[in-house]
Design an enzyme around this catalytic site. Sequence first.
Site, PDB file in Angstrom:
ATOM      1  N   VAL A  98       6.074 -16.504   0.542  1.00 48.25           N
ATOM      2  CA  VAL A  98       5.805 -15.576   1.566  1.00 48.25           C
ATOM      3  C   VAL A  98       5.972 -14.377   0.747  1.00 48.25           C
ATOM      4  O   VAL A  98       7.206 -14.254   0.227  1.00 48.25           O
ATOM      5  CB  VAL A  98       6.605 -15.449   2.682  1.00 48.25           C
ATOM      6  CG1 VAL A  98       6.571 -14.545   3.799  1.00 48.25           C
ATOM      7  CG2 VAL A  98       6.274 -17.015   3.699  1.00 48.25           C
ATOM      8  N   PHE A  99       5.178 -13.346   1.007  1.00 47.51           N
ATOM      9  CA  PHE A  99       5.284 -11.873   0.353  1.00 47.51           C
ATOM     10  C   PHE A  99       6.147 -11.035   1.354  1.00 47.51           C
ATOM     11  O   PHE A  99       5.661 -10.622   2.177  1.00 47.51           O
ATOM     12  CB  PHE A  99       4.168 -11.083  -0.208  1.00 47.51           C
ATOM     13  CG  PHE A  99       4.406  -9.887  -0.836  1.00 47.51           C
ATOM     14  CD1 PHE A  99       4.973  -9.830  -2.121  1.00 47.51           C
ATOM     15  CD2 PHE A  99       4.031  -8.710  -0.082  1.00 47.51           C
ATOM     16  CE1 PHE A  99       5.016  -8.410  -2.680  1.00 47.51           C
ATOM     17  CE2 PHE A  99       4.389  -7.412  -0.886  1.00 47.51           C
ATOM     18  CZ  PHE A  99       4.671  -7.401  -2.023  1.00 47.51           C
TER      19      PHE A  99
ATOM     20  N   TYR B 167       7.722  -7.435   2.337  1.00 48.67           N
ATOM     21  CA  TYR B 167       7.492  -5.893   1.880  1.00 48.67           C
ATOM     22  C   TYR B 167       8.217  -5.184   2.812  1.00 48.67           C
ATOM     23  O   TYR B 167       8.399  -3.900   2.436  1.00 48.67           O
ATOM     24  CB  TYR B 167       5.853  -5.761   1.807  1.00 48.67           C
ATOM     25  CG  TYR B 167       5.347  -6.028   2.981  1.00 48.67           C
ATOM     26  CD1 TYR B 167       5.287  -4.900   4.178  1.00 48.67           C
ATOM     27  CD2 TYR B 167       4.649  -7.161   3.295  1.00 48.67           C
ATOM     28  CE1 TYR B 167       4.785  -5.108   5.237  1.00 48.67           C
ATOM     29  CE2 TYR B 167       3.760  -7.105   4.501  1.00 48.67           C
ATOM     30  CZ  TYR B 167       3.998  -6.402   5.577  1.00 48.67           C
ATOM     31  OH  TYR B 167       3.530  -6.375   6.826  1.00 48.67           O
ATOM     32  N   GLY B 168       8.902  -5.809   3.806  1.00 51.06           N
ATOM     33  CA  GLY B 168       9.702  -4.887   4.772  1.00 51.06           C
ATOM     34  C   GLY B 168      11.262  -5.580   4.787  1.00 51.06           C
ATOM     35  O   GLY B 168      11.747  -5.884   3.963  1.00 51.06           O
TER      36      GLY B 168
ATOM     37  N   GLU C  41       7.985 -11.881  13.227  1.00 55.30           N
ATOM     38  CA  GLU C  41       6.705 -11.239  12.609  1.00 55.30           C
ATOM     39  C   GLU C  41       5.505 -11.284  13.800  1.00 55.30           C
ATOM     40  O   GLU C  41       4.389 -11.285  13.697  1.00 55.30           O
ATOM     41  CB  GLU C  41       6.201 -12.005  11.560  1.00 55.30           C
ATOM     42  CG  GLU C  41       7.454 -12.019  10.326  1.00 55.30           C
ATOM     43  CD  GLU C  41       7.742 -10.581   9.827  1.00 55.30           C
ATOM     44  OE1 GLU C  41       7.031  -9.451  10.051  1.00 55.30           O
ATOM     45  OE2 GLU C  41       8.903 -10.222   9.363  1.00 55.30           O
TER      46      GLU C  41
END
Length: 171
Positions: free
Chosen positions: A5-6, A8-9, A68
């Site tokens: 899982v990327f 970015y926050g 999410e």
Amino acid sequence: MAMWVFGYGSLIWKAGFRYDERLVGFIKDYRRVFYQGSTDHRGTPEFPGRTVTLEPAKGEVCHLEVREKQYDKKAYVDFFTEPTASTPAVSNVMVYIASADKKQNQNYLGPASLEDIAVQIVKAEGPSGPNREYLFKLENALIQIGCEDKHVTDLADEVRRILSLQRELTV
């Protein structure tokens, strides 16, 4: 089976799930922008906060939750450990993305000036805390992993400027 899982926050500093390995790297042709509304964590339906999402941007690189649920799309992207690499370190990394389609994503706030985004971040607060805390934690986490993100830094500086002005006015 492995799943990547990327983050970015907030996933950078608060994954919210157990993981076996963490890599610092990049995805190409995306940039991080504060266009997604948060009505359940960093804001309310009446006054949404702003959180980051990814936006396609040719030539850019982005460094690296029931929460999410406000992101309406998932994508599978290539992950690179060097911005100039032509071969990904990992392929098919899942990333959450908020689409700009208001019919699909009612919380998408879209682009605004840096100043307008900063004012909204200063004012917004939700069950997970003030929206500015999200921004400052993201900025600090990016610094800790050695990633520079001009948009995040400029936005954090503008939020600090506004907060400083507010303190001066109350003294």
